[in-house]
Design a protein around this motif. Sequence first.
Motif, PDB file in Angstrom:
ATOM      1  N   ARG A 179       0.848  -1.287  -0.213  1.00  0.00           N
ATOM      2  CA  ARG A 179      -0.141  -0.149   0.081  1.00  0.00           C
ATOM      3  C   ARG A 179       0.821   1.257  -0.015  1.00  0.00           C
ATOM      4  O   ARG A 179       0.709   2.152  -0.555  1.00  0.00           O
ATOM      5  CB  ARG A 179      -0.890   0.056   0.902  1.00  0.00           C
ATOM      6  N   SER A 208       0.573   3.479  -3.018  1.00  0.00           N
ATOM      7  CA  SER A 208       0.148   5.083  -3.088  1.00  0.00           C
ATOM      8  C   SER A 208       1.180   6.188  -3.557  1.00  0.00           C
ATOM      9  O   SER A 208       0.882   7.159  -4.205  1.00  0.00           O
ATOM     10  CB  SER A 208      -0.266   5.535  -1.625  1.00  0.00           C
ATOM     11  N   THR A 266      -5.110   4.234  -8.227  1.00  0.00           N
ATOM     12  CA  THR A 266      -4.679   4.442  -6.775  1.00  0.00           C
ATOM     13  C   THR A 266      -5.095   3.001  -5.985  1.00  0.00           C
ATOM     14  O   THR A 266      -6.120   2.332  -6.632  1.00  0.00           O
ATOM     15  CB  THR A 266      -5.577   5.498  -6.275  1.00  0.00           C
ATOM     16  N   GLU A 293      -6.960   2.901  -3.221  1.00  0.00           N
ATOM     17  CA  GLU A 293      -8.132   3.040  -2.966  1.00  0.00           C
ATOM     18  C   GLU A 293      -8.940   2.330  -3.870  1.00  0.00           C
ATOM     19  O   GLU A 293      -9.787   1.725  -3.678  1.00  0.00           O
ATOM     20  CB  GLU A 293      -8.527   4.464  -2.579  1.00  0.00           C
ATOM     21  N   THR A 333     -10.091  -1.425  -3.654  1.00  0.00           N
ATOM     22  CA  THR A 333     -11.833  -1.917  -3.284  1.00  0.00           C
ATOM     23  C   THR A 333     -12.271  -2.709  -4.646  1.00  0.00           C
ATOM     24  O   THR A 333     -13.105  -3.707  -4.142  1.00  0.00           O
ATOM     25  CB  THR A 333     -12.329  -0.298  -3.565  1.00  0.00           C
ATOM     26  N   VAL A 389     -16.101   2.993  -2.937  1.00  0.00           N
ATOM     27  CA  VAL A 389     -15.141   3.657  -3.496  1.00  0.00           C
ATOM     28  C   VAL A 389     -15.414   5.127  -3.457  1.00  0.00           C
ATOM     29  O   VAL A 389     -14.520   5.920  -3.253  1.00  0.00           O
ATOM     30  CB  VAL A 389     -14.820   3.203  -4.939  1.00  0.00           C
ATOM     31  N   GLN A 391     -14.672   6.550  -0.139  1.00  0.00           N
ATOM     32  CA  GLN A 391     -13.231   6.675   0.165  1.00  0.00           C
ATOM     33  C   GLN A 391     -12.590   7.836  -0.620  1.00  0.00           C
ATOM     34  O   GLN A 391     -11.918   8.553  -0.138  1.00  0.00           O
ATOM     35  CB  GLN A 391     -12.577   5.399  -0.245  1.00  0.00           C
ATOM     36  N   ARG A 424     -10.658  11.221   0.621  1.00  0.00           N
ATOM     37  CA  ARG A 424      -9.213  11.712   0.073  1.00  0.00           C
ATOM     38  C   ARG A 424      -9.579  13.038  -0.602  1.00  0.00           C
ATOM     39  O   ARG A 424      -8.299  13.803  -0.920  1.00  0.00           O
ATOM     40  CB  ARG A 424      -8.759  10.778  -0.744  1.00  0.00           C
TER      41      ARG A 424
END
Length: 373
Positions: free
Chosen positions: A24, A28, A40, A42, A46, A234, A237, A241
């Motif tokens: 991760r 990222s 990403t 995320e 997901t 998603v 999330q 962000r």
Amino acid sequence: MIASASPVRDRLRFETTSDLAALREDWSRLAARSDNVFATYEWLATWWEHFGRRRPLLLTTVHDDGRLVAILPLYVATTRPARVLRFLGHGATDQLGPICDAADRDLARRALAALVAEQLHRRGLVIADELPASDEPLPGSRLLARSPTRVVPLARTGTTGEAWLAGRSPKLRAQLARDGRRLAEAGTVTHRTTTDPAGVGSDLDLLVDLHRRRWDPAGGSRSFVGREAFHHDVARQLLDRGWLRLRFLEVDGEAVAGAYSFRFGDVESNYQSGRDPRWDRCSVGLLLHRHAIDACADEGVAEYRFLRGDEDYKRRLANEVVEQESVAWARGLLGTATCTAVAHLPRLTRTQARWVPASLAWGTGGTPRWGAP
């Protein structure tokens, strides 16, 4: 570690893992330099949670002289009729490929070709769709298709919203002005962007409803079918962000058009849109995109992307084209036969495409059948 006499493999070091969470931090960091929200952690983690179904992961890191330059997020999508490797995110994602700095894309492409040669040492198929196109062919691959992505360049060329509009056709400018006046005569016009975490779920449902209303008269759309839970997860999330741009055009407090978009780095990408057909006489979809482009220009965004698909409204609004490509590698009788079959999938009718297993589908639109591996 993969060993080979290939010059690319001699230069690079490959390490493969099935531990998504362990990557991760590096993931990222690379994605932040990619200008692609779909790269990403995320988004793709997901997607994996919702659609991975415990299939084997083949997450490969690529190092060049000790520097991590890319992550190749592959997995075994199916073993029938042949072993098929795909990128995480396919189907729901508009740009796939290596996770890397945009400046390292050519090197990452060569690393991908080298890894594929190793993974297909006996038989099988790799489908790599929705890759950023390049003038340099991927070694050993078969080109399945190239497709345009329409883009409005803004900050990098110093374009304001007014300058962008001045560069559009006189017919479009007249239409936007006329329909803007017509809409204002119908009621109080407002624009709203989702900011409240408590309301993101209901706003996403509203967008999906507008999308369905837009497409039901044309035979329906399956863009969200089977993926609603994924998008709810998603979207929350991405809002956390600061990357979600869920925009609505309202008349007297009622949403008449919506746009589901993402702001990542200096790029805003429009993923899906919807509108109430009762307001088509006011071109509410075009007006909402105009508002979004103006907002991006005011906020210093480099470009507004319309993502895959070449609909007429995208050609009218955008003034730049970049290409994406879909390729495949095949080896062995089963792999080659499967590749020949999947190469023809975009020619299927909408009804036929819905029965294609997701492990093999590409370029078919909508949501195919998610079968077992």
